[in-house]
Write a protein that holds these residues in place. Structure first.
Motif, mmCIF file in Angstrom:
data_model
loop_
_atom_site.group_PDB
_atom_site.id
_atom_site.type_symbol
_atom_site.label_atom_id
_atom_site.label_comp_id
_atom_site.label_asym_id
_atom_site.label_seq_id
_atom_site.Cartn_x
_atom_site.Cartn_y
_atom_site.Cartn_z
ATOM 1 N N GLY A 27 0.818 -1.204 0.000
ATOM 2 C CA GLY A 27 0.000 0.000 0.000
ATOM 3 C C GLY A 27 0.854 1.257 0.000
ATOM 4 O O GLY A 27 2.076 1.210 -0.134
ATOM 5 N N LYS A 28 0.191 2.389 0.175
ATOM 6 C CA LYS A 28 0.899 3.659 0.247
ATOM 7 C C LYS A 28 1.517 3.784 1.641
ATOM 8 O O LYS A 28 0.856 3.505 2.639
ATOM 9 C CB LYS A 28 -0.067 4.820 0.013
ATOM 10 C CG LYS A 28 -0.621 4.857 -1.391
ATOM 11 C CD LYS A 28 -1.549 6.039 -1.562
ATOM 12 C CE LYS A 28 -2.137 6.038 -2.961
ATOM 13 N NZ LYS A 28 -3.039 7.158 -3.172
ATOM 14 N N PRO A 29 2.762 4.248 1.708
ATOM 15 C CA PRO A 29 3.426 4.372 3.008
ATOM 16 C C PRO A 29 2.954 5.600 3.782
ATOM 17 O O PRO A 29 3.737 6.415 4.244
ATOM 18 C CB PRO A 29 4.902 4.473 2.621
ATOM 19 C CG PRO A 29 4.887 5.112 1.280
ATOM 20 C CD PRO A 29 3.635 4.599 0.605
ATOM 21 N N THR A 30 1.651 5.729 3.906
ATOM 22 C CA THR A 30 1.054 6.874 4.581
ATOM 23 C C THR A 30 0.874 6.559 6.056
ATOM 24 O O THR A 30 0.288 5.529 6.396
ATOM 25 C CB THR A 30 -0.323 7.199 3.966
ATOM 26 O OG1 THR A 30 -0.159 7.339 2.553
ATOM 27 C CG2 THR A 30 -0.905 8.459 4.552
ATOM 28 N N PRO A 31 1.370 7.421 6.937
ATOM 29 C CA PRO A 31 1.156 7.172 8.370
ATOM 30 C C PRO A 31 -0.330 7.060 8.693
ATOM 31 O O PRO A 31 -1.184 7.632 8.013
ATOM 32 C CB PRO A 31 1.764 8.407 9.039
ATOM 33 C CG PRO A 31 2.767 8.909 8.042
ATOM 34 C CD PRO A 31 2.160 8.613 6.692
ATOM 35 N N GLY A 32 -0.632 6.295 9.746
ATOM 36 C CA GLY A 32 -2.013 6.133 10.182
ATOM 37 C C GLY A 32 -2.573 7.420 10.755
ATOM 38 O O GLY A 32 -1.827 8.269 11.249
ATOM 39 N N ASP A 33 -3.870 7.574 10.672
ATOM 40 C CA ASP A 33 -4.572 8.740 11.200
ATOM 41 C C ASP A 33 -4.472 8.736 12.726
ATOM 42 O O ASP A 33 -4.975 7.827 13.385
ATOM 43 C CB ASP A 33 -6.031 8.699 10.741
ATOM 44 C CG ASP A 33 -6.816 9.894 11.229
ATOM 45 O OD1 ASP A 33 -7.047 9.992 12.456
ATOM 46 O OD2 ASP A 33 -7.222 10.711 10.398
ATOM 47 N N THR A 34 -3.827 9.748 13.291
ATOM 48 C CA THR A 34 -3.585 9.763 14.738
ATOM 49 C C THR A 34 -4.878 9.842 15.550
ATOM 50 O O THR A 34 -4.951 9.283 16.644
ATOM 51 C CB THR A 34 -2.631 10.899 15.140
ATOM 52 O OG1 THR A 34 -3.153 12.138 14.671
ATOM 53 C CG2 THR A 34 -1.233 10.662 14.567
ATOM 54 N N ASP A 35 -5.901 10.506 15.032
ATOM 55 C CA ASP A 35 -7.179 10.551 15.760
ATOM 56 C C ASP A 35 -7.812 9.166 15.824
ATOM 57 O O ASP A 35 -8.343 8.762 16.861
ATOM 58 C CB ASP A 35 -8.150 11.546 15.111
ATOM 59 C CG ASP A 35 -7.725 12.988 15.304
ATOM 60 O OD1 ASP A 35 -7.005 13.276 16.292
ATOM 61 O OD2 ASP A 35 -8.095 13.826 14.468
ATOM 62 N N GLN A 36 -7.750 8.418 14.716
ATOM 63 C CA GLN A 36 -8.295 7.058 14.713
ATOM 64 C C GLN A 36 -7.504 6.155 15.658
ATOM 65 O O GLN A 36 -8.074 5.334 16.362
ATOM 66 C CB GLN A 36 -8.283 6.474 13.299
ATOM 67 C CG GLN A 36 -9.328 7.052 12.400
ATOM 68 C CD GLN A 36 -9.287 6.421 11.012
ATOM 69 O OE1 GLN A 36 -8.336 5.746 10.641
ATOM 70 N NE2 GLN A 36 -10.340 6.641 10.253
ATOM 71 N N ILE A 37 -6.183 6.294 15.654
ATOM 72 C CA ILE A 37 -5.342 5.482 16.541
ATOM 73 C C ILE A 37 -5.685 5.786 17.993
ATOM 74 O O ILE A 37 -5.885 4.879 18.802
ATOM 75 C CB ILE A 37 -3.851 5.746 16.267
ATOM 76 C CG1 ILE A 37 -3.489 5.248 14.867
ATOM 77 C CG2 ILE A 37 -2.972 5.080 17.332
ATOM 78 C CD1 ILE A 37 -2.149 5.748 14.364
ATOM 79 N N ARG A 38 -5.762 7.047 18.319
ATOM 80 C CA ARG A 38 -6.077 7.450 19.698
ATOM 81 C C ARG A 38 -7.433 6.893 20.119
ATOM 82 O O ARG A 38 -7.587 6.351 21.214
ATOM 83 C CB ARG A 38 -6.047 8.976 19.809
ATOM 84 C CG ARG A 38 -6.157 9.490 21.238
ATOM 85 C CD ARG A 38 -5.889 10.990 21.340
ATOM 86 N NE ARG A 38 -4.459 11.263 21.334
ATOM 87 C CZ ARG A 38 -3.747 11.666 20.288
ATOM 88 N NH1 ARG A 38 -4.307 11.876 19.131
ATOM 89 N NH2 ARG A 38 -2.451 11.878 20.375
ATOM 90 N N SER A 39 -8.414 6.956 19.245
ATOM 91 C CA SER A 39 -9.744 6.444 19.553
ATOM 92 C C SER A 39 -9.739 4.926 19.703
ATOM 93 O O SER A 39 -10.339 4.377 20.622
ATOM 94 C CB SER A 39 -10.725 6.870 18.458
ATOM 95 O OG SER A 39 -11.996 6.316 18.704
ATOM 96 N N ALA A 40 -9.049 4.250 18.788
ATOM 97 C CA ALA A 40 -9.043 2.782 18.806
ATOM 98 C C ALA A 40 -8.324 2.223 20.023
ATOM 99 O O ALA A 40 -8.709 1.181 20.559
ATOM 100 C CB ALA A 40 -8.394 2.245 17.535
#
Length: 148
Positions: A27-40
Motif C-alpha cells: 500500500g501507500k506508506p502513509t502514516p495512520g490517522d492519529t485521531d483514529q489510533i487514539r480512539s481505537a
C-alpha cells in the motif's frame, strides 16, 4: 530492548509504524490517522492493545491484539492482529520477544489460547511461526466484508 504497552504518548510513533506496515503489504506508506489510533487504543472502549518493542526511544516493532469471546465454551482467547518488526531491527529477536509478551498478556488475562493469521505470501512470517513450533490449522476459511 524492552517491551511495553503503548500509551497515548506513543500515537505518533504507532502512526509511523502503521505507514510502514501499509508499505510492506504494497500500500501507500502513509502514516495512520492519529485521531483514529487514539480512539481505537485509548478511548473509553478500546478496540485493541498495542505492545511496543523499544531500544531507548526507538520503536523497533509492535504487536497489536484484542481479546475474543467466546473461544472454547465460555473461555476467552487473545487474537494477535499484527506482529511487525521494522526493517532496521529485524533478526535481533524482536519478534520473539513480542510473541513472549503476547503470550504473557494472554496468560495474565486468563485466555485459553493465542490465535492469529498469516499471509500465505509472507514466507518470513511463516518460517518464524514454524520456528515457534506452532502448526497452521485447517478447517476455517477467512472472510472479510468491507464497511459501508
Amino acid at each position: 530492548m524492552r517491551i511495553e504497552q503503548a500509551t497515548p504518548e506513543d500515537v505518533d510513533a504507532i502512526s509511523v509504524v502503521l505507514g510502514e506496515i501499509e508499505a510492506y503489504y504494497g500500500g501507500k506508506p502513509t502514516p495512520g490517522d492519529t485521531d483514529q489510533i487514539r480512539s481505537a487504543l485509548f478511548s473509553g472502549r478500546p478496540a485493541a492493545t498495542v505492545l511496543l518493542a523499544r531500544d531507548g526511544d526507538d520503536v523497533w516493532g509492535l504487536a497489536s491484539y484484542s481479546l475474543l469471546w467466546p473461544a472454547a465454551g465460555a473461555e476467552t482467547s487473545l487474537y494477535l492482529k499484527e506482529l511487525y518488526v521494522r526493517e532496521s531491527a529485524r533478526r535481533r529477536g524482536v519478534a520473539g520477544a513480542l510473541m513472549e509478551a503476547v503470550k504473557a498478556a494472554a496468560a495474565e488475562a486468563g485466555c485459553s489460547r493465542v490465535e492469529w493469521t498469516a499471509d500465505t505470501d509472507n514466507p518470513s512470517a511463516l518460517a518464524f511461526y514454524a520456528a515457534l513450533g506452532v502448526e497452521p490449522r485447517n478447517g476455517k476459511i477467512f472472510y472479510r466484508a468491507e464497511g459501508s
